[in-house]
Design an enzyme around this catalytic site. Structure first.
Site, PDB file in Angstrom:
ATOM      1  N   SER A  60       0.800  -1.234   0.000  1.00 46.31           N
ATOM      2  CA  SER A  60       0.000   0.000   0.000  1.00 46.31           C
ATOM      3  C   SER A  60       0.828   1.276   0.000  1.00 46.31           C
ATOM      4  CB  SER A  60      -0.943   0.012   1.202  1.00 46.31           C
ATOM      5  OG  SER A  60      -1.955  -0.943   1.004  1.00 46.31           O
ATOM      6  N   LYS A  63       0.233   3.383  -3.020  1.00 49.06           N
ATOM      7  CA  LYS A  63      -1.052   4.041  -3.321  1.00 49.06           C
ATOM      8  C   LYS A  63      -0.967   5.559  -3.521  1.00 49.06           C
ATOM      9  CE  LYS A  63      -3.879   0.474  -1.031  1.00 49.06           C
ATOM     10  NZ  LYS A  63      -4.530   0.149   0.257  1.00 49.06           N
ATOM     11  N   TYR A 189      -2.939  -3.345 -10.239  1.00 47.05           N
ATOM     12  CA  TYR A 189      -2.876  -3.023  -8.812  1.00 47.05           C
ATOM     13  C   TYR A 189      -1.946  -3.987  -8.067  1.00 47.05           C
ATOM     14  CZ  TYR A 189      -4.240  -2.794  -3.918  1.00 47.05           C
ATOM     15  OH  TYR A 189      -4.204  -2.720  -2.542  1.00 47.05           O
ATOM     16  N   TYR A 241      -5.366   4.432   7.685  1.00 45.21           N
ATOM     17  CA  TYR A 241      -6.675   3.768   7.774  1.00 45.21           C
ATOM     18  C   TYR A 241      -7.361   4.004   9.128  1.00 45.21           C
ATOM     19  CZ  TYR A 241      -3.821   1.025   4.493  1.00 45.21           C
ATOM     20  OH  TYR A 241      -2.955   0.628   3.529  1.00 45.21           O
ATOM     21  N   VAL A 259       1.603  -3.572   4.027  1.00 45.68           N
ATOM     22  CA  VAL A 259       1.573  -4.812   4.815  1.00 45.68           C
ATOM     23  C   VAL A 259       2.856  -5.636   4.710  1.00 45.68           C
ATOM     24  CG1 VAL A 259      -0.916  -5.170   5.051  1.00 45.68           C
ATOM     25  CG2 VAL A 259       0.259  -5.990   2.999  1.00 45.68           C
TER      26      VAL A 259
HETATM   27  N1  GLN Z   1      -1.575  -5.598  -1.734  1.00 48.30           N
HETATM   28  C1  GLN Z   1      -2.152  -5.444  -0.433  1.00 48.30           C
HETATM   29  C2  GLN Z   1      -3.652  -5.668  -0.478  1.00 48.30           C
HETATM   30  O1  GLN Z   1      -4.276  -5.208  -1.362  1.00 48.30           O
HETATM   31  C3  GLN Z   1      -1.842  -4.068   0.096  1.00 48.30           C
HETATM   32  C4  GLN Z   1      -2.473  -3.817   1.457  1.00 48.30           C
HETATM   33  C5  GLN Z   1      -1.623  -2.965   2.364  1.00 48.30           C
HETATM   34  O2  GLN Z   1      -0.414  -2.842   2.192  1.00 48.30           O
HETATM   35  N2  GLN Z   1      -2.249  -2.428   3.393  1.00 48.30           N
HETATM   36  O3  GLN Z   1      -4.214  -6.317   0.362  1.00 48.30           O
END
Ligand code: GLN
Length: 307
Positions: A60, A63, A189, A241, A259
């Site tokens: 993420s 993003k 993505y 978040y 993550v």
């Molecule tokens: N690729 C992960 C997902 O879509 C990214 C989520 C994250 O880093 N919070 O679940």
């Protein structure tokens, strides 16, 4: 700065709480002991401690940067018509979160918003769109970047929740440009999430944002100056978040986590701070990363609203 970073590595190394992001099977292979901190300043100094060249995937952390690219493609108004700018107080992978009347995803930092954003990228072919993403990150980092194909394949094979989110977006007609398929959007993505970085490079990406969009070492522009504030304000309100409020209160800096265990915080005008440690708390943020950012913010009085 380097002695402080070494001290923090020593102090937080014994913290072994948290767990690896096993829902993407390949991420469960990370070494839970890995730990690194890097600070890159807007005048191009880089301070590093720990395993700062150990590679990990952006997840993420990608993003906000891809959001910047679509802002350049479509402008603020058009993009806001598809993806909102409101925090949700909900988990990053929430399925039910679409705005009541517009059915827009609430913001581009959660998965629904990020998948919608990626599906809006301009380009004639899927390959061409991904080339643009690779070039984007190369500008931020100052050298070419590549994908971890194993992590990509792993998430692609198991990412049913994101697949469900993409179907929901398609159902409400908010998945991307006309003609973009669900599989194409998801593959793009998952690929952007699988781009490899390390703690040093991540700090430089942050320093580029702190520097108004110009990479401090190469002096190359990575994003139009006018959109830097869009990225930073969304990182501030939504980047963490369902912990965004607490993060704003305690750390007080625009930030984003992934993550895989990376966290990036930006001190506008001054520096990017990156931490890597793959053990995550229940909201998907690096446990040690959160502790280190808190401490650096306190110690150097970096909170945005410090009097
Ligand atoms: N690729 C992960 C997902 O879509 C990214 C989520 C994250 O880093 N919070 O679940």
């Amino acid at each position: 700065m380097k002695p402080v970073l070494d001290e923090l590595i020593g102090r937080y190394r014994p913290v072994t709480e948290g767990s690896l992001a096993a829902y993407i099977p390949e991420l469960a292979r990370a070494n839970p002991a890995d730990f690194a901190i890097a600070v890159a300043t807007t005048d191009g100094e880089v301070h590093e401690a720990g395993d700062s060249v150990r590679e990990f995937t952006l997840q993420s952390l990608s993003k906000p940067f891809v959001y910047g690219l679509t802002l350049e493609d479509h402008g603020r108004e058009r993009l806001r018509a598809q993806v909102g700018v409101e925090p949700t107080g909900d988990a990053f992978n929430s399925i039910i979160e679409l705005e009541r009347h517009s059915h827009r995803p609430y913001n581009p930092m959660i998965n629904s918003g990020a998948i919608a954003v990626t599906s809006l990228l301009k380009g004639d072919t899927a390959g061409g769109k991904f080339e643009r993403i690779l070039e984007l990150f190369a500008r931020y980092v100052g050298k070419p970047v590549r994908v971890d194909e194993q992590v990509f394949a792993s998430e692609r094979a198991t990412g049913h929740r994101n697949r469900a989110i993409a179907h929901l977006l398609r159902n409400f007609g908010v998945l991307g440009e006309e003609g973009v398929g669900i599989d194409e959007a998801l593959d793009l993505y998952f690929r952007q999430c699988s781009i490899l970085t390390n703690t040093r490079d991540l700090a430089l990406m942050g320093a580029t944002l702190a520097n108004g969009g110009v990479q401090p070492l190469t002096r190359e522009r990575a994003i139009a100056r006018e959109y830097v504030r869009d990225l930073l304000s969304l990182m501030f309100s939504c980047g963490m978040y369902d912990a965004a409020g607490e993060w704003a209160y305690t750390v007080g800096l625009p930030a984003k986590s992934g993550v895989s265990g990376g966290i990036l915080a930006v001190v506008p005008g001054r520096m990017g701070i990156a931490v890597y440690s793959p053990l995550l708390d229940s909201r998907g943020h690096s446990v040690r990363g959160t502790a280190v950012c808190r401490e650096l913010s306190e110690r150097f009085r970096l909170h945005a609203f410090e009097a």
